[in-house]
Design a protein around this motif. Structure first.
Motif, PDB file in Angstrom:
ATOM      1  N   PHE A 159     -17.287 -18.134   3.195  1.00 24.23           N
ATOM      2  CA  PHE A 159     -17.280 -16.702   3.119  1.00 24.23           C
ATOM      3  C   PHE A 159     -18.888 -16.496   2.717  1.00 24.23           C
ATOM      4  O   PHE A 159     -19.029 -15.921   1.937  1.00 24.23           O
ATOM      5  N   GLU A 160     -19.476 -16.387   3.724  1.00 17.06           N
ATOM      6  CA  GLU A 160     -20.902 -16.179   3.511  1.00 17.06           C
ATOM      7  C   GLU A 160     -21.148 -14.616   3.777  1.00 17.06           C
ATOM      8  O   GLU A 160     -20.384 -13.855   4.265  1.00 17.06           O
ATOM      9  N   ASN A 161     -22.530 -14.134   3.190  1.00 14.80           N
ATOM     10  CA  ASN A 161     -22.808 -12.917   3.478  1.00 14.80           C
ATOM     11  C   ASN A 161     -22.655 -12.280   4.865  1.00 14.80           C
ATOM     12  O   ASN A 161     -23.288 -13.074   5.705  1.00 14.80           O
ATOM     13  N   GLY A 162     -22.236 -11.110   5.007  1.00 22.88           N
ATOM     14  CA  GLY A 162     -22.057 -10.393   6.231  1.00 22.88           C
ATOM     15  C   GLY A 162     -20.824  -9.601   6.613  1.00 22.88           C
ATOM     16  O   GLY A 162     -20.467  -8.850   5.454  1.00 22.88           O
ATOM     17  N   LEU A 163     -20.596  -9.174   7.689  1.00 23.58           N
ATOM     18  CA  LEU A 163     -19.628  -8.165   7.887  1.00 23.58           C
ATOM     19  C   LEU A 163     -18.015  -8.885   8.253  1.00 23.58           C
ATOM     20  O   LEU A 163     -18.290 -10.046   9.047  1.00 23.58           O
ATOM     21  N   TYR A 164     -17.375  -8.678   7.770  1.00 26.78           N
ATOM     22  CA  TYR A 164     -15.799  -9.245   7.830  1.00 26.78           C
ATOM     23  C   TYR A 164     -14.932  -8.086   8.177  1.00 26.78           C
ATOM     24  O   TYR A 164     -14.832  -6.888   7.590  1.00 26.78           O
ATOM     25  N   GLU A 165     -13.729  -8.516   8.649  1.00 32.05           N
ATOM     26  CA  GLU A 165     -12.593  -7.766   9.012  1.00 32.05           C
ATOM     27  C   GLU A 165     -11.323  -8.317   8.374  1.00 32.05           C
ATOM     28  O   GLU A 165     -11.070  -9.259   8.336  1.00 32.05           O
ATOM     29  N   LEU A 166     -10.682  -7.144   7.546  1.00 33.43           N
ATOM     30  CA  LEU A 166      -9.518  -7.362   6.751  1.00 33.43           C
ATOM     31  C   LEU A 166      -8.270  -7.094   7.364  1.00 33.43           C
ATOM     32  O   LEU A 166      -8.355  -5.691   8.084  1.00 33.43           O
ATOM     33  N   LYS A 167      -7.386  -7.806   7.873  1.00 31.06           N
ATOM     34  CA  LYS A 167      -6.105  -7.265   8.389  1.00 31.06           C
ATOM     35  C   LYS A 167      -4.864  -7.279   7.738  1.00 31.06           C
ATOM     36  O   LYS A 167      -4.517  -8.317   7.143  1.00 31.06           O
ATOM     37  N   LEU A 168      -4.018  -6.196   7.517  1.00 22.15           N
ATOM     38  CA  LEU A 168      -2.750  -6.403   6.948  1.00 22.15           C
ATOM     39  C   LEU A 168      -1.570  -6.278   8.195  1.00 22.15           C
ATOM     40  O   LEU A 168      -1.637  -5.402   8.851  1.00 22.15           O
ATOM     41  N   GLU A 169      -0.798  -7.510   8.209  1.00 27.53           N
ATOM     42  CA  GLU A 169       0.341  -7.394   9.005  1.00 27.53           C
ATOM     43  C   GLU A 169       1.688  -7.459   8.136  1.00 27.53           C
ATOM     44  O   GLU A 169       1.633  -7.688   7.089  1.00 27.53           O
ATOM     45  N   LEU A 170       2.598  -6.813   8.887  1.00 27.38           N
ATOM     46  CA  LEU A 170       4.094  -6.905   8.243  1.00 27.38           C
ATOM     47  C   LEU A 170       4.878  -7.904   8.948  1.00 27.38           C
ATOM     48  O   LEU A 170       4.794  -8.138  10.051  1.00 27.38           O
ATOM     49  N   PHE A 171       5.906  -8.508   8.294  1.00 26.86           N
ATOM     50  CA  PHE A 171       6.887  -9.376   8.624  1.00 26.86           C
ATOM     51  C   PHE A 171       8.282  -9.066   8.379  1.00 26.86           C
ATOM     52  O   PHE A 171       8.524  -8.451   7.376  1.00 26.86           O
ATOM     53  N   ASP A 172       9.477  -9.466   9.150  1.00 27.99           N
ATOM     54  CA  ASP A 172      10.662  -9.177   8.876  1.00 27.99           C
ATOM     55  C   ASP A 172      11.125 -10.239   7.951  1.00 27.99           C
ATOM     56  O   ASP A 172      10.354 -11.252   7.418  1.00 27.99           O
ATOM     57  N   GLN A 173      12.500 -10.270   7.404  1.00 30.74           N
ATOM     58  CA  GLN A 173      12.897 -10.989   6.315  1.00 30.74           C
ATOM     59  C   GLN A 173      13.131 -12.536   6.890  1.00 30.74           C
ATOM     60  O   GLN A 173      13.014 -13.507   5.913  1.00 30.74           O
ATOM     61  N   ALA A 174      13.122 -12.836   8.175  1.00 30.20           N
ATOM     62  CA  ALA A 174      13.058 -14.187   8.808  1.00 30.20           C
ATOM     63  C   ALA A 174      11.562 -14.610   8.964  1.00 30.20           C
ATOM     64  O   ALA A 174      11.527 -15.881   9.449  1.00 30.20           O
ATOM     65  N   GLY A 175      10.604 -13.806   8.607  1.00 29.88           N
ATOM     66  CA  GLY A 175       9.289 -14.408   8.628  1.00 29.88           C
ATOM     67  C   GLY A 175       8.576 -14.212   9.952  1.00 29.88           C
ATOM     68  O   GLY A 175       7.589 -14.703  10.299  1.00 29.88           O
ATOM     69  N   ASN A 176       9.320 -13.277  10.679  1.00 29.45           N
ATOM     70  CA  ASN A 176       8.615 -12.968  12.359  1.00 29.45           C
ATOM     71  C   ASN A 176       7.755 -11.789  11.920  1.00 29.45           C
ATOM     72  O   ASN A 176       8.081 -10.654  11.391  1.00 29.45           O
ATOM     73  N   LEU A 177       6.757 -11.891  12.877  1.00 29.47           N
ATOM     74  CA  LEU A 177       5.586 -10.535  12.984  1.00 29.47           C
ATOM     75  C   LEU A 177       6.326  -9.506  13.556  1.00 29.47           C
ATOM     76  O   LEU A 177       6.837  -9.582  14.568  1.00 29.47           O
ATOM     77  N   PHE A 178       6.168  -8.610  12.693  1.00 28.18           N
ATOM     78  CA  PHE A 178       6.560  -7.219  13.196  1.00 28.18           C
ATOM     79  C   PHE A 178       5.411  -6.230  13.597  1.00 28.18           C
ATOM     80  O   PHE A 178       4.493  -6.115  13.025  1.00 28.18           O
ATOM     81  N   GLN A 179       5.422  -5.880  15.169  1.00 26.30           N
ATOM     82  CA  GLN A 179       4.493  -5.088  15.600  1.00 26.30           C
ATOM     83  C   GLN A 179       5.140  -3.955  16.092  1.00 26.30           C
ATOM     84  O   GLN A 179       6.054  -3.600  15.985  1.00 26.30           O
ATOM     85  N   ASN A 180       4.187  -3.078  16.833  1.00 25.04           N
ATOM     86  CA  ASN A 180       4.640  -1.961  17.423  1.00 25.04           C
ATOM     87  C   ASN A 180       5.029  -0.888  16.428  1.00 25.04           C
ATOM     88  O   ASN A 180       6.224  -0.493  16.660  1.00 25.04           O
ATOM     89  N   ILE A 181       4.305  -0.919  15.311  1.00 25.69           N
ATOM     90  CA  ILE A 181       5.097   0.064  14.031  1.00 25.69           C
ATOM     91  C   ILE A 181       4.376   1.561  14.315  1.00 25.69           C
ATOM     92  O   ILE A 181       3.390   1.539  14.812  1.00 25.69           O
ATOM     93  N   PRO A 182       5.250   2.297  13.946  1.00 24.20           N
ATOM     94  CA  PRO A 182       5.183   3.794  14.145  1.00 24.20           C
ATOM     95  C   PRO A 182       3.468   3.998  13.104  1.00 24.20           C
ATOM     96  O   PRO A 182       3.705   3.720  12.170  1.00 24.20           O
ATOM     97  N   LYS A 183       2.689   4.729  13.897  1.00 31.31           N
ATOM     98  CA  LYS A 183       1.421   4.840  13.171  1.00 31.31           C
ATOM     99  C   LYS A 183       1.567   5.574  12.103  1.00 31.31           C
ATOM    100  O   LYS A 183       0.713   5.279  11.033  1.00 31.31           O
TER     101      LYS A 183
END
Length: 759
Positions: free
Chosen positions: A552-576
């Motif tokens: 994690f050196e000095n520079g520009l980073y992108e932080l991403k927040l993702e949501l998952f269902d109760q079974a641990g599957n990635l939840f996408q195509n979420i209402p904006k």
């Protein structure tokens, strides 16, 4: 004296009476200790009789021989139920207990003298309402606002009247008072505080235009300092001086009691006296409400003046009650407090959050990405923008930087949309979750990161990695109620683990907490009345340490927040519209997250939230160099003088200093003072280390700033037609601009040097 102490009955009664019966009935309690101060029994006084039974002692003490006249008895008012928790004689001091002398009469019956009137008057209490407000200044984009602090724990204490404690203060302490007051010999006077409440409200250093430099040449003689300090003290009349000079300790004690308010500023001179003259008893602990207000009825001694109130405050930080306001007692006591008047307290602790709200729950499945620390995510620049600092000409790219203020800014001035801060240290990502969460479709969240560019903003190809939490896990704290051994309700802290967990195909997942700890999946018993330390509409979701994360050196980073269902599957195509961010002009209000903060946005949906942040933990480097005379460093001897008229011709004098930072995210303040002369600013400079500033030219290869002056420019009123001389001090401060979202990440440098000019 008893005829035969051996015949003493281990089950005995003591008659308790008053020297002068109080006007109201007082419940009393008696505590019996052995000669070593170990508590044997306590009993309530019933019908003026105090009865003990030593045959009911624990087995180890039951059969021991007891000399009744060696027992210690304490009698105190029992109106406060907490007194039954007392275990030591020291604890009884705050209850102003009476310690009679036990004597066996000729009939082998224990007798005591009546409770003296001079003590029992302190047991009669009157009611007083203590109220006030706890608040703190916060920035919400375009301005500062003083907002209430809720769920702060306020400790209300009363300073015991000196007339009660004065007899318990050791003689050797009392004996020192007259000489200290009549013949003060303090070596270094300290500021004299106000006799009344003294509260210093720290506004925001970043709102100030400059740094207050101390003039190292401005001094006073010790007699001058003594004279100035003594002039601030109240004058003592001839009668007080005569009584202090009497040498009679009883007279001196009485004089202190009668003139305590007048003597208070004198006592503030000697901190080692404070424990003797400022004993404080905690009367109540209350929490502030959503308006930051607190109030509590307390009881004080009706015989004496109005209560003298002292307040200190705690706030829950990282699941621990943390002291955030506890000023020195002598200078922060509300003397003769007028019952019902507000005591207003302004906090300055950087970790105290401004999230008080009586109806702030989000809607449905909303996810509000709010802040890094206290820095609004809407005040982090997401696009390229080349601009120069105010007053300078070299531009830099503002992408990933924030314009937020921070605690500890010193002379650093921040304004809206003037992006100059990267992030460093250990930021905290704070979010809010709607009341319909968690559910089967949206149950977990996960923060990930990837590097997009290095410190020079050159592109870096990188993939997302889970953001590791500081401390290895994330827990959410709550408070619950329980009953103690005396059947009284008490509060205690506890917490639940949010993650990381591995669920189904994904790891590093964190549970979205429900609105209340009583709800699934935590199901804390409702009868314990639990509540979260941080409401789910504004809570810490993860803290990460930018200084220890691998690569994690000095520079520009992108932080991403993702949501998952109760079974641990990635939840996408979420209402904006489910993704919310703070409004740029007022962070207390939300808006739909703009596309620039969303991953794969369409007209209606998005897959995740993401944002760019610049990370920089660079260290400032600096120095102050020898004055140059006609371009050559002055060859001054050890006496420190620089000749400005070599060979009879006035020279060009050059001042120079170094101020650098690896990525230029720092500001400097260079100040020059001349003797004790006021208003000397011609040689001062301030700016970002990226460019020349205030008349000083920057050598970009070396990081050295320099500027030339004539002797008359520097000497000014000390010039004396080319024959004058003067002493100068140069002070350099370089401060990093990085923030952890709350406080400035100090990677600073400072130095002070001196020189003198002569022909």
């Amino acid at each position: 004296m008893a005829k035969n102490p051996e015949d003493f009955n281990r089950k005995f009664k003591i008659y308790v009476d008053f020297e002068r019966p109080p006007e109201i009935e007082l419940p009393l309690i008696g505590f019996l200790f052995n000669c070593r101060g170990i508590l044997l029994q306590w009993q309530y006084v019933k019908d003026n009789i105090l009865e003990f039974n030593l045959d009911k002692l624990p087995p180890g003490n039951r059969n021991r021989k007891i000399d009744p006249e060696q027992l210690k008895l304490f009698i105190a008012p029992a109106s406060d139920k907490k007194i039954t928790r007392v275990k030591t004689t020291q604890e009884l001091q705050s209850y102003k207990a009476y310690e009679p002398i036990l004597r066996l009469n000729d009939n082998n019956v224990l007798d005591i003298l009546p409770i003296p009137e001079g003590l029992s008057i302190f047991w009669i209490k009157c009611k007083c309402r203590v109220s006030g407000k706890v608040s703190k200044w916060f920035n919400f984009g375009n301005g500062w606002e003083d907002l209430p602090v809720c769920r702060a724990r306020v400790h209300i204490c009363e300073v015991d009247p000196i007339m009660f404690w004065i007899r318990k203060i050791p003689d050797h302490i009392i004996a020192k008072v007259p000489d200290a007051v009549l013949n003060p010999k303090f070596k270094v006077p300290i500021p004299i505080p106000d006799p009344g409440p003294y509260q210093r409200i720290e506004r925001f250093p970043m709102m100030s235009g400059g740094l207050n430099e101390e003039n190292i040449f401005k001094t006073q003689s010790l007699p001058e300092m003594r004279k100035e300090t003594l002039s601030l003290l109240p004058e003592l009349g001839p009668e007080i001086k005569q009584q202090f000079a009497s040498g009679n300790l009883n007279v001196i004690r009485d004089t202190i009691v009668k003139n305590y308010a007048l003597l208070h500023p004198w006592f503030c001179f000697w901190p080692w006296w404070w424990p003797y003259f400022y004993r404080c008893q905690e009367l109540a602990v209350v929490e502030t409400n959503a308006a930051g207000r607190f109030e509590k009825n307390i009881y004080y001694n009706c015989f004496s003046d109005k209560p003298d109130i002292y307040i200190w405050v705690e706030y829950m930080i990282d699941g621990v009650w943390t002291t955030v306001y506890k000023p020195p007692k002598p200078c922060n006591i509300h003397w003769n407090y007028v019952c019902g008047t507000d005591i207003n307290i302004h906090l300055t602790h950087p970790r105290v959050a401004g999230d008080c709200c009586c109806d702030c729950e989000l809607i449905g499945e909303d996810v509000w990405i709010r802040t890094l620390g206290h820095t609004s995510v809407s005040h982090i620049k997401q696009g390229h923008q080349m601009l120069a600092p105010p007053g300078q000409s070299v531009a830099y790219d503002r992408i990933g930087l924030t314009d937020a203020g921070a605690a500890g800014d010193s002379f650093l001035v921040t304004t809206v949309d003037d992006y100059k801060r990267p992030f460093g240290g250990s930021p905290i990502l704070r979010m809010g979750f709607g009341p319909a969460l968690p559910n089967a479709n949206v149950y977990y969240y996960r923060w990930s990161y990837r590097q997009r560019a290095n410190a020079d903003l050159d592109f870096v190809g990188d993939s997302y990695k889970p953001l590791p939490p500081k401390g290895g896990e994330v827990r959410k704290g709550y408070q619950y109620r329980y009953k103690d051994a005396n059947d009284d309700w008490q509060w205690a802290p506890e917490s639940k683990k949010l993650g990381p967990f591995t669920v189904g195909p994904n790891d590093n997942l964190y549970i979205i907490p429900p609105e209340e700890p009583t709800m699934a999946p935590f199901n804390v018993p409702a009868d314990s009345h639990p509540h979260w330390h941080q409401e789910t509409y504004y809570m810490d979701t993860i803290q990460f340490d930018t200084t220890v994360i691998q690569n994690f050196e000095n520079g520009l980073y992108e932080l991403k927040l993702e949501l998952f269902d109760q079974a641990g599957n990635l939840f996408q195509n979420i209402p904006k519209a489910n993704f919310k961010t703070p409004r740029h002009d007022d962070a207390r209000y939300s808006e739909n997250a703009p596309n620039v903060l969303l991953e794969n946005p369409t007209a209606t949906n998005a897959d995740a939230f993401n944002m760019l942040i610049r990370v920089d933990n660079g260290q400032c480097v600096g120095d102050i160099y020898t004055v140059n005379v006609n371009g050559t460093p002055a060859s001054s001897n050890c006496c420190g003088f620089v000749k400005y008229k070599p060979e009879g011709v006035e020279a060009v004098l050059e001042l120079s200093f170094k101020a650098t930072h690896p990525t230029d995210f720092a500001e400097f303040s260079f100040g020059v003072v001349k003797g004790t002369c006021e208003g000397f600013s011609i040689a001062n400079a301030k700016g970002m280390v990226i460019d020349s500033a205030s008349g000083y030219t920057l050598n970009t290869a070396t990081g050295v700033y320099s500027r030339s002056f004539t002797p008359i420019e520097l000497l000014g009123e000390c010039y004396e037609d080319g024959a004058g001389k003067a002493a100068f001090a140069e002070t350099l401060h370089i401060i990093s601009t990085a923030t952890d979202g709350i406080s400035r990440v100090a990677r600073d440098y400072s130095r002070t040097v001196a020189f003198a000019l002569e022909p």
